[in-house]
Scaffold this motif. Structure first.
Motif, PDB file in Angstrom:
ATOM      1  N   PRO A 121       0.830  -1.211   0.000  1.00  0.00           N
ATOM      2  CA  PRO A 121       0.000   0.000   0.000  1.00  0.00           C
ATOM      3  C   PRO A 121       0.860   1.256   0.000  1.00  0.00           C
ATOM      4  O   PRO A 121       2.023   1.232   0.413  1.00  0.00           O
ATOM      5  N   GLU A 122       0.279   2.350  -0.460  1.00  0.00           N
ATOM      6  CA  GLU A 122       1.008   3.613  -0.457  1.00  0.00           C
ATOM      7  C   GLU A 122       1.199   4.143   0.954  1.00  0.00           C
ATOM      8  O   GLU A 122       2.183   4.809   1.263  1.00  0.00           O
ATOM      9  N   GLU A 123       0.235   3.843   1.843  1.00  0.00           N
ATOM     10  CA  GLU A 123       0.344   4.308   3.227  1.00  0.00           C
ATOM     11  C   GLU A 123      -0.402   3.352   4.153  1.00  0.00           C
ATOM     12  O   GLU A 123      -1.316   2.639   3.718  1.00  0.00           O
ATOM     13  N   VAL A 124      -0.007   3.360   5.401  1.00  0.00           N
ATOM     14  CA  VAL A 124      -0.644   2.541   6.436  1.00  0.00           C
ATOM     15  C   VAL A 124      -1.021   3.452   7.594  1.00  0.00           C
ATOM     16  O   VAL A 124      -0.201   4.265   8.042  1.00  0.00           O
ATOM     17  N   THR A 125      -2.238   3.311   8.079  1.00  0.00           N
ATOM     18  CA  THR A 125      -2.704   4.116   9.216  1.00  0.00           C
ATOM     19  C   THR A 125      -2.809   3.235  10.452  1.00  0.00           C
ATOM     20  O   THR A 125      -3.489   2.204  10.426  1.00  0.00           O
ATOM     21  N   ILE A 126      -2.118   3.638  11.511  1.00  0.00           N
ATOM     22  CA  ILE A 126      -2.193   2.930  12.794  1.00  0.00           C
ATOM     23  C   ILE A 126      -2.843   3.865  13.798  1.00  0.00           C
ATOM     24  O   ILE A 126      -2.297   4.930  14.113  1.00  0.00           O
ATOM     25  N   SER A 127      -4.012   3.476  14.288  1.00  0.00           N
ATOM     26  CA  SER A 127      -4.784   4.327  15.196  1.00  0.00           C
ATOM     27  C   SER A 127      -4.612   3.838  16.625  1.00  0.00           C
ATOM     28  O   SER A 127      -4.856   2.665  16.932  1.00  0.00           O
ATOM     29  N   ARG A 128      -4.191   4.742  17.500  1.00  0.00           N
ATOM     30  CA  ARG A 128      -4.047   4.423  18.920  1.00  0.00           C
ATOM     31  C   ARG A 128      -4.911   5.391  19.716  1.00  0.00           C
ATOM     32  O   ARG A 128      -4.913   6.591  19.450  1.00  0.00           O
ATOM     33  N   GLN A 129      -5.640   4.867  20.699  1.00  0.00           N
ATOM     34  CA  GLN A 129      -6.512   5.704  21.519  1.00  0.00           C
ATOM     35  C   GLN A 129      -6.380   5.320  22.983  1.00  0.00           C
ATOM     36  O   GLN A 129      -6.062   4.181  23.314  1.00  0.00           O
ATOM     37  N   SER A 168      -4.995  -1.326  -0.979  1.00  0.00           N
ATOM     38  CA  SER A 168      -4.113  -1.717  -2.077  1.00  0.00           C
ATOM     39  C   SER A 168      -4.963  -2.431  -3.128  1.00  0.00           C
ATOM     40  O   SER A 168      -6.190  -2.260  -3.144  1.00  0.00           O
ATOM     41  N   PHE A 169      -4.339  -3.259  -3.965  1.00  0.00           N
ATOM     42  CA  PHE A 169      -5.123  -4.007  -4.954  1.00  0.00           C
ATOM     43  C   PHE A 169      -4.425  -5.312  -5.294  1.00  0.00           C
ATOM     44  O   PHE A 169      -3.217  -5.494  -5.057  1.00  0.00           O
ATOM     45  N   PHE A 170      -5.222  -6.223  -5.848  1.00  0.00           N
ATOM     46  CA  PHE A 170      -4.712  -7.498  -6.321  1.00  0.00           C
ATOM     47  C   PHE A 170      -4.692  -7.450  -7.849  1.00  0.00           C
ATOM     48  O   PHE A 170      -5.744  -7.471  -8.502  1.00  0.00           O
ATOM     49  N   GLN A 211     -13.195  -4.655   2.515  1.00  0.00           N
ATOM     50  CA  GLN A 211     -14.070  -4.108   1.481  1.00  0.00           C
ATOM     51  C   GLN A 211     -13.399  -4.231   0.115  1.00  0.00           C
ATOM     52  O   GLN A 211     -12.205  -3.936  -0.032  1.00  0.00           O
ATOM     53  N   THR A 212     -14.182  -4.650  -0.865  1.00  0.00           N
ATOM     54  CA  THR A 212     -13.655  -4.903  -2.204  1.00  0.00           C
ATOM     55  C   THR A 212     -14.280  -3.936  -3.208  1.00  0.00           C
ATOM     56  O   THR A 212     -15.474  -3.633  -3.126  1.00  0.00           O
ATOM     57  N   THR A 213     -13.467  -3.471  -4.155  1.00  0.00           N
ATOM     58  CA  THR A 213     -13.940  -2.553  -5.198  1.00  0.00           C
ATOM     59  C   THR A 213     -13.458  -3.030  -6.562  1.00  0.00           C
ATOM     60  O   THR A 213     -12.276  -3.365  -6.729  1.00  0.00           O
ATOM     61  N   PHE A 214     -14.399  -3.078  -7.524  1.00  0.00           N
ATOM     62  CA  PHE A 214     -14.062  -3.377  -8.909  1.00  0.00           C
ATOM     63  C   PHE A 214     -14.164  -2.087  -9.710  1.00  0.00           C
ATOM     64  O   PHE A 214     -15.168  -1.381  -9.635  1.00  0.00           O
ATOM     65  N   ARG A 215     -13.134  -1.789 -10.484  1.00  0.00           N
ATOM     66  CA  ARG A 215     -13.101  -0.546 -11.245  1.00  0.00           C
ATOM     67  C   ARG A 215     -13.209  -0.822 -12.747  1.00  0.00           C
ATOM     68  O   ARG A 215     -12.549  -1.722 -13.266  1.00  0.00           O
ATOM     69  N   GLY A 216     -14.039   0.003 -13.377  1.00  0.00           N
ATOM     70  CA  GLY A 216     -14.194  -0.144 -14.815  1.00  0.00           C
ATOM     71  C   GLY A 216     -12.911   0.234 -15.543  1.00  0.00           C
ATOM     72  O   GLY A 216     -12.201   1.156 -15.149  1.00  0.00           O
ATOM     73  N   GLY A 217     -12.622  -0.478 -16.610  1.00  0.00           N
ATOM     74  CA  GLY A 217     -11.414  -0.204 -17.382  1.00  0.00           C
ATOM     75  C   GLY A 217     -10.194  -0.935 -16.882  1.00  0.00           C
ATOM     76  O   GLY A 217      -9.131  -0.890 -17.519  1.00  0.00           O
ATOM     77  N   GLU A 218     -10.304  -1.588 -15.707  1.00  0.00           N
ATOM     78  CA  GLU A 218      -9.166  -2.353 -15.162  1.00  0.00           C
ATOM     79  C   GLU A 218      -9.637  -3.798 -14.979  1.00  0.00           C
ATOM     80  O   GLU A 218      -9.789  -4.288 -13.862  1.00  0.00           O
ATOM     81  N   ASN A 219      -9.923  -4.411 -16.071  1.00  0.00           N
ATOM     82  CA  ASN A 219     -10.516  -5.744 -16.065  1.00  0.00           C
ATOM     83  C   ASN A 219      -9.613  -6.752 -15.348  1.00  0.00           C
ATOM     84  O   ASN A 219      -8.456  -6.938 -15.719  1.00  0.00           O
ATOM     85  N   GLY A 220     -10.177  -7.369 -14.269  1.00  0.00           N
ATOM     86  CA  GLY A 220      -9.447  -8.422 -13.556  1.00  0.00           C
ATOM     87  C   GLY A 220      -8.770  -7.960 -12.294  1.00  0.00           C
ATOM     88  O   GLY A 220      -8.554  -8.757 -11.374  1.00  0.00           O
ATOM     89  N   ASP A 221      -8.415  -6.668 -12.197  1.00  0.00           N
ATOM     90  CA  ASP A 221      -7.793  -6.167 -10.972  1.00  0.00           C
ATOM     91  C   ASP A 221      -8.875  -5.925  -9.909  1.00  0.00           C
ATOM     92  O   ASP A 221      -9.998  -5.501 -10.213  1.00  0.00           O
ATOM     93  N   VAL A 222      -8.538  -6.203  -8.661  1.00  0.00           N
ATOM     94  CA  VAL A 222      -9.478  -6.025  -7.554  1.00  0.00           C
ATOM     95  C   VAL A 222      -8.841  -5.131  -6.490  1.00  0.00           C
ATOM     96  O   VAL A 222      -7.740  -5.431  -6.008  1.00  0.00           O
ATOM     97  N   TYR A 223      -9.512  -4.063  -6.130  1.00  0.00           N
ATOM     98  CA  TYR A 223      -9.030  -3.139  -5.102  1.00  0.00           C
ATOM     99  C   TYR A 223      -9.700  -3.475  -3.764  1.00  0.00           C
ATOM    100  O   TYR A 223     -10.842  -3.963  -3.731  1.00  0.00           O
ATOM    101  N   PHE A 224      -8.992  -3.200  -2.688  1.00  0.00           N
ATOM    102  CA  PHE A 224      -9.551  -3.540  -1.373  1.00  0.00           C
ATOM    103  C   PHE A 224      -9.122  -2.527  -0.316  1.00  0.00           C
ATOM    104  O   PHE A 224      -8.095  -1.855  -0.445  1.00  0.00           O
TER     105      PHE A 224
END
Length: 211
Positions: A19-27, A56-58, A113-126
């Motif tokens: 991934p481009e970035e990772v968020t770690i939340s502490r409270q 990121s994506f697969f 959570q999964t996202t399918f984007r048009g124009g990127e056939n076969g790639d899966v974002y999550f």
């Protein structure tokens, strides 16, 4: 740097694209109480569970310019999603590792959570959220039928006593011991069984309890 999820059954999942970035939340955990006329007060209750989230994506096709692993081990997007879904319903914690960092913690997959984007056939974002896990430890206490080796200390104040001497009267004793001769009646009420019906009939050697 690699992002890895490991299960206790020996399964290991390597995220193919970092991934481009990772968020770690502490409270900080707080319990809020309302006190009449004073309002609300927060009382610290220890740390809350940490959350780790990233996106990121697969990719359908392996590209060694940005994909981790090898072409032979590169997972199909559907296979990768199925693996994350298995982790999501798992009842046992996983180990999440980000190599070259200090992140190496037991976690549960909280959401996926999964996202399918048009124009990127076969790639899966999550989008993935992990929650850190820690074992709950309960301190052992003695059972109800156990023997208490440290007997309870009686904190109740014991009454003072006074030994009657020749020439004493209840009013004299009250003056000497209580600072007020009029408190003789209190002494008499406490010691009526010892003195008898006549408060003036005290005798030397009698042990009287003082209020």
């Amino acid at each position: 740097m690699e992002f890895v999820l490991k299960s206790g059954k020996g399964k290991e999942f390597l995220f193919p694209v970092n991934p481009e970035e990772v968020t770690i939340s502490r409270q900080k955990g707080y319990e809020t109480a309302t006190v009449l006329t004073f309002g609300e007060f927060d009382f610290p209750q220890g740390d809350k569970i940490k959350e780790i989230s990233f996106s990121s994506f697969f990719p359908k096709a392996f590209d060694d310019s940005y994909c981790k692993g090898s072409k032979d081990t590169h997972p199909k997007p559907q296979t990768a999603m199925n693996m994350l879904n298995q982790f999501l319903v798992s009842q046992t914690p996983l180990q999440f590792i980000i190599t070259e960092t200090a992140v190496n913690v037991p976690v549960f997959v909280a959401s996926h959570q999964t996202t399918f984007r048009g124009g990127e056939n076969g790639d899966v974002y999550f989008d993935l959220t992990l929650r850190t896990w820690r074992e709950m430890k309960v301190a052992r206490t003695a059972g109800a039928t156990g023997i208490n080796k440290n007997p309870r200390v009686d904190l109740k104040e014991k009454n003072k006593s006074y030994m009657v001497k020749q020439g004493d009267s209840l009013s004299k004793i009250a003056k000497l011991e209580l600072g007020d001769s009029s408190k003789w009646s209190q002494i008499y009420k406490l010691n009526r069984q010892v003195i008898g019906n006549n408060p003036n009939a005290i005798r030397p050697g009698q042990k009287l309890v003082l209020p």
